[in-house]
Motif scaffolding. Structure first.
Motif, mmCIF file in Angstrom:
data_model
loop_
_atom_site.group_PDB
_atom_site.id
_atom_site.type_symbol
_atom_site.label_atom_id
_atom_site.label_comp_id
_atom_site.label_asym_id
_atom_site.label_seq_id
_atom_site.Cartn_x
_atom_site.Cartn_y
_atom_site.Cartn_z
ATOM 1 N N ASP A 40 9.609 52.134 55.850
ATOM 2 C CA ASP A 40 10.869 52.780 56.162
ATOM 3 C C ASP A 40 11.111 52.575 57.649
ATOM 4 O O ASP A 40 10.205 52.804 58.457
ATOM 5 N N ASN A 65 21.274 59.502 61.017
ATOM 6 C CA ASN A 65 20.986 58.530 62.073
ATOM 7 C C ASN A 65 21.688 57.193 61.940
ATOM 8 O O ASN A 65 21.504 56.326 62.784
ATOM 9 N N CYS A 106 16.620 62.598 50.784
ATOM 10 C CA CYS A 106 17.531 61.779 51.586
ATOM 11 C C CYS A 106 18.987 61.982 51.201
ATOM 12 O O CYS A 106 19.893 61.760 52.021
ATOM 13 N N HIS A 150 9.486 61.618 56.700
ATOM 14 C CA HIS A 150 9.292 61.760 58.148
ATOM 15 C C HIS A 150 9.163 63.215 58.594
ATOM 16 O O HIS A 150 8.953 63.489 59.763
ATOM 17 N N ARG A 169 27.235 52.969 54.511
ATOM 18 C CA ARG A 169 26.283 54.071 54.533
ATOM 19 C C ARG A 169 27.013 55.260 53.908
ATOM 20 O O ARG A 169 28.218 55.395 54.065
ATOM 21 N N SER A 181 18.757 65.537 57.013
ATOM 22 C CA SER A 181 18.070 64.246 57.142
ATOM 23 C C SER A 181 16.777 64.363 57.919
ATOM 24 O O SER A 181 16.462 65.413 58.494
ATOM 25 N N CYS A 182 16.084 63.231 58.006
ATOM 26 C CA CYS A 182 14.836 63.164 58.760
ATOM 27 C C CYS A 182 15.100 63.247 60.248
ATOM 28 O O CYS A 182 14.172 63.405 61.038
ATOM 29 N N HIS A 228 12.638 54.218 59.842
ATOM 30 C CA HIS A 228 12.531 55.393 60.711
ATOM 31 C C HIS A 228 11.107 55.927 60.847
ATOM 32 O O HIS A 228 10.896 57.034 61.344
ATOM 33 N N ILE A 279 11.347 65.070 52.923
ATOM 34 C CA ILE A 279 11.562 63.714 53.441
ATOM 35 C C ILE A 279 10.288 63.251 54.153
ATOM 36 O O ILE A 279 9.683 64.004 54.926
ATOM 37 N N CYS A 285 22.469 61.213 53.077
ATOM 38 C CA CYS A 285 22.243 60.238 54.142
ATOM 39 C C CYS A 285 22.469 58.823 53.635
ATOM 40 O O CYS A 285 22.993 57.968 54.327
ATOM 41 N N LEU A 286 22.079 58.605 52.387
ATOM 42 C CA LEU A 286 22.233 57.294 51.751
ATOM 43 C C LEU A 286 23.444 57.243 50.836
ATOM 44 O O LEU A 286 23.929 56.176 50.502
ATOM 45 N N HIS A 333 13.768 59.481 48.576
ATOM 46 C CA HIS A 333 15.056 58.795 48.701
ATOM 47 C C HIS A 333 16.037 59.122 47.587
ATOM 48 O O HIS A 333 17.238 59.162 47.811
HETATM 49 S S1 SF4 Z 1 17.302 57.986 57.450
HETATM 50 FE FE1 SF4 Z 1 18.143 59.041 55.686
HETATM 51 S S2 SF4 Z 1 17.454 57.760 53.974
HETATM 52 FE FE2 SF4 Z 1 16.151 57.225 55.713
HETATM 53 S S3 SF4 Z 1 14.352 58.575 55.528
HETATM 54 FE FE3 SF4 Z 1 15.846 59.588 56.864
HETATM 55 S S4 SF4 Z 1 16.989 60.938 55.493
HETATM 56 FE FE4 SF4 Z 1 15.960 59.421 54.233
#
Ligand code: SF4
Lengths: 429, 166
Positions: free
Chosen positions: A129, A391, A369, A110, A397, A308-309, A131, A108, A372-373, A70
């Motif tokens: 998490d 996502n 991440c 995921h 965000r 991202s994931c 996701h 990441i 994304c964050l 993250h």
């Molecule tokens: S949604 Fe974004 S912050 Fe969450 S695990 Fe996926 S890449 Fe990382």
């Protein structure tokens, strides 16, 4: 009693012949994943042992995965200290599936779990998490939990008192048209169901378009199932699942493959014709605020984010690199690319994709991440607009509540990078 | 008997990014998270941090409260002020986290209340003493009742650990 895929999985996991929606179970866990929030899990874990006279010990160090993603490399001394404490915990407890901030094994969570062969059909997989739903793409029952819940899993090896969820069946017929991808499909599904339409339920994916979809695309679908509120998303395992596990994830042991019963009871059945889909865009500030691309074309974009994931895998980078190769990102638009893992980063580098992207003007960030964050990379300015393959587009965000985030497929992101406005990839060659 | 004022009124789909912005995620301890509750609404955040919100107050929200991330800080930061959240519906992970950390939530699908209204929780209903109306409360998930009764998941898990001799 006819059962859905997840009901069958839960019955097997609990050693029962059948389960029904609404039954309350103590559910044994096969894999428990955390990332930076392991720091909080450790705190709560130690709390559980307080006053018991026992030394805190995890139930099974080989069934716990911890991945730093993250905020990597650490954006603050606070995060660096949390990393340090977690590393010490990993060493003391002998946790084996640990992925530190490293170019050889990092990425990441995921993406790290599937690509390392940690995920199997039939597993119960929990992660701190939301996701974590991603891993349903390989036939696991995978869902997000909070840190205290995880602390109890580390101590006891099971999720206490969980209710067997009902299931929504999504059947996707037909073939994806040119320029339309799994990301467009899932955005469409979220628009149809709404942000809470699948709350407390599982979304089970079926149909010709799903059978033909590689695991990378199935990961996208299950990743975003949670944006419709679902507990989990799942694709019942098939030949493609086995191909991925054997050829890409290096899994050699026996697999437990099973299918839902044909006459299982579903709470709702949604049928979609993939052939009729357009590129889809999620507009600010909720993921279910979906428009077909025609409704938002021409919208000025300050920052394009690819990664991202959700959509940071090798085929995503390939699509983007092919659109951008030999061209330039539009003036006044910046483009950030962050691959989902270092393995993907290396593959994209060897295939020449990263060079194509960099020469076009994109900034390639380290896997993690990141934007994304918007905590330590790629934050937005006041009033700015981002178009991202991530996502979530909630207010705040990407680090700024005064900015707008639109979500799209990698192809839309790449086409829009060339023009600086939201652009239909079918109109770019 | 539980009475208090509505101190904050929110719409549908309030995400964890609004309750506890991602940029404060490096702060994890329940003792430290309350300072960042609803941080991006500086007016409400200041009321909280300056002690202007008495314990026992209510936040009233619409559907899908707490959607998004699994970050438990979103539950612990509100719990720190001993506020009760009343929503038409909660998102699953937030609901679970709240039960686990002992944040009080009330599922009230028809709730109508404005900021400043005086509410009372009695006989499985939310009574809006200002408007004179009352609204039925839906039960929390039955599966989790034992955890609620134990005062949260930590004491519940500790008890199991002892019983099972782990
Ligand atoms: S949604 Fe974004 S912050 Fe969450 S695990 Fe996926 S890449 Fe990382």
């Amino acid at each position: 009693m006819a059962m859905t895929y997840v009901q069958k999985l839960l019955a097997k996991a609990c050693g029962q012949a059948t389960v029904e929606a609404g039954d309350i179970l103590e559910l044994p866990v096969h894999l428990a994943m955390s990332h930076e929030n392991a720091a909080l899990v450790i705190n709560q874990f130690n709390e559980i042992f307080k006053g018991t006279g026992r030394e805190p010990r995890v139930w099974d160090p080989e069934s716990i995965a911890i991945i730093f993603d993250h905020r990597v490399p650490p954006e603050s001394s606070k995060t660096a200290t949390n990393h340090k404490k977690t590393r010490e915990f990993v060493a003391t407890q002998g946790i084996t599936k640990f992925h530190d901030v490293r170019g050889d094994v990092g990425g990441i969570c995921h993406q790290i779990l599937p690509e390392n062969g940690y995920v199997r059909p039939g597993q119960v997989l929990v992660g701190t998490d939301s996701h974590t739903t991603t891993h349903g793409a390989l036939g696991a029952f995978a869902f997000g939990i909070g840190a205290t819940e995880m602390a109890a899993v580390w101590a006891l090896g099971s999720i206490m008192n969980i209710e067997v969820p009902g299931t929504i069946k999504v059947v996707v017929n037909g073939k994806f048209p040119e320029g339309v991808y799994a990301k467009d499909l899932i955005l469409n599904v979220i628009g149809l169901l709404s942000a809470e339409g699948a709350n407390f339920k599982v979304i089970e994916f079926h149909g010709e378009a799903i059978s033909n979809l590689p695991t990378s695309g199935r990961l996208v679908l299950c990743n975003m199932a949670v944006e419709a509120g679902a507990t989990a998303g799942v694709v019942p395992p098939d030949e493609e699942t086995v191909r991925y596990l054997r050829n890409e994830a290096g899994v050699e042991d026996d697999l437990d493959l099973f299918s839902p019963d044909a006459d299982a009871t579903y709470d709702q059945v949604v049928e979609i014709d993939a052939g009729k889909l357009d590129p889809q865009i999620a507009c600010p500030h909720t993921v279910d605020n979906i428009e077909s691309i025609g409704g938002v074309e021409g919208k000025r974009i300050n920052q394009i984010v690819v990664g991202s994931c959700t959509s940071g895998r090798l085929d995503d980078l390939e699509i983007v690199a092919k659109i951008l190769k030999g061209k330039q990102v539009a003036d006044g638009t910046r483009m950030l690319v962050f691959p989902a893992s270092w393995r993907i980063y290396t593959q994209a580098m060897e295939a020449g994709y990263l060079a194509d992207l960099i020469k076009a003007g994109a900034v390639v960030c380290n896997p993690g991440c990141g934007p994304c964050l918007g905590i330590h990379q790629g934050a937005l300015g006041d009033g700015e607009v981002a178009l991202a393959t991530t996502n979530r587009n909630f207010k705040g965000r990407m680090g700024n509540p005064g900015a707008d985030v639109f979500l799209c497929s990698p192809a839309v992101a790449a086409a829009s990078a060339l023009t600086g406005v939201i652009t239909d990839p079918r109109e770019v060659n | 008997m539980e009475k208090g004022k509505v101190v904050y009124k929110l719409e549908d789909d309030i995400s964890t990014d609004i309750i506890y912005p991602g940029r404060f995620m490096a702060t994890v301890l329940p003792t430290e998270t309350p300072q960042f509750a609803f941080f991006d609404d500086s007016e409400f955040n200041q009321k909280l941090t300056q002690g202007q919100i008495p314990p026992g107050s209510f936040i009233v929200a619409g559907d899908n409260f707490g959607c998004g991330s699994s970050r438990e800080q979103a539950a612990s930061c509100i719990k720190g002020y001993e506020i009760t959240v009343i929503a038409r519906h909660f998102a699953r992970i937030f609901l679970q986290n709240s039960i686990n950390v002992g944040l009080r939530m009330i599922i009230c699908p028809d709730i109508e209340a404005d900021e400043g209204d005086e509410l009372e929780i009695r006989d499985n209903k939310v009574w809006n003493l200002t408007s004179g109306e009352s609204f039925a409360i839906n039960p929390l998930p039955e599966a989790r009742q034992a955890i609620i009764d134990a005062g949260g998941l930590i004491p519940f898990a500790r008890q199991l650990l002892i019983e099972r001799g782990i």
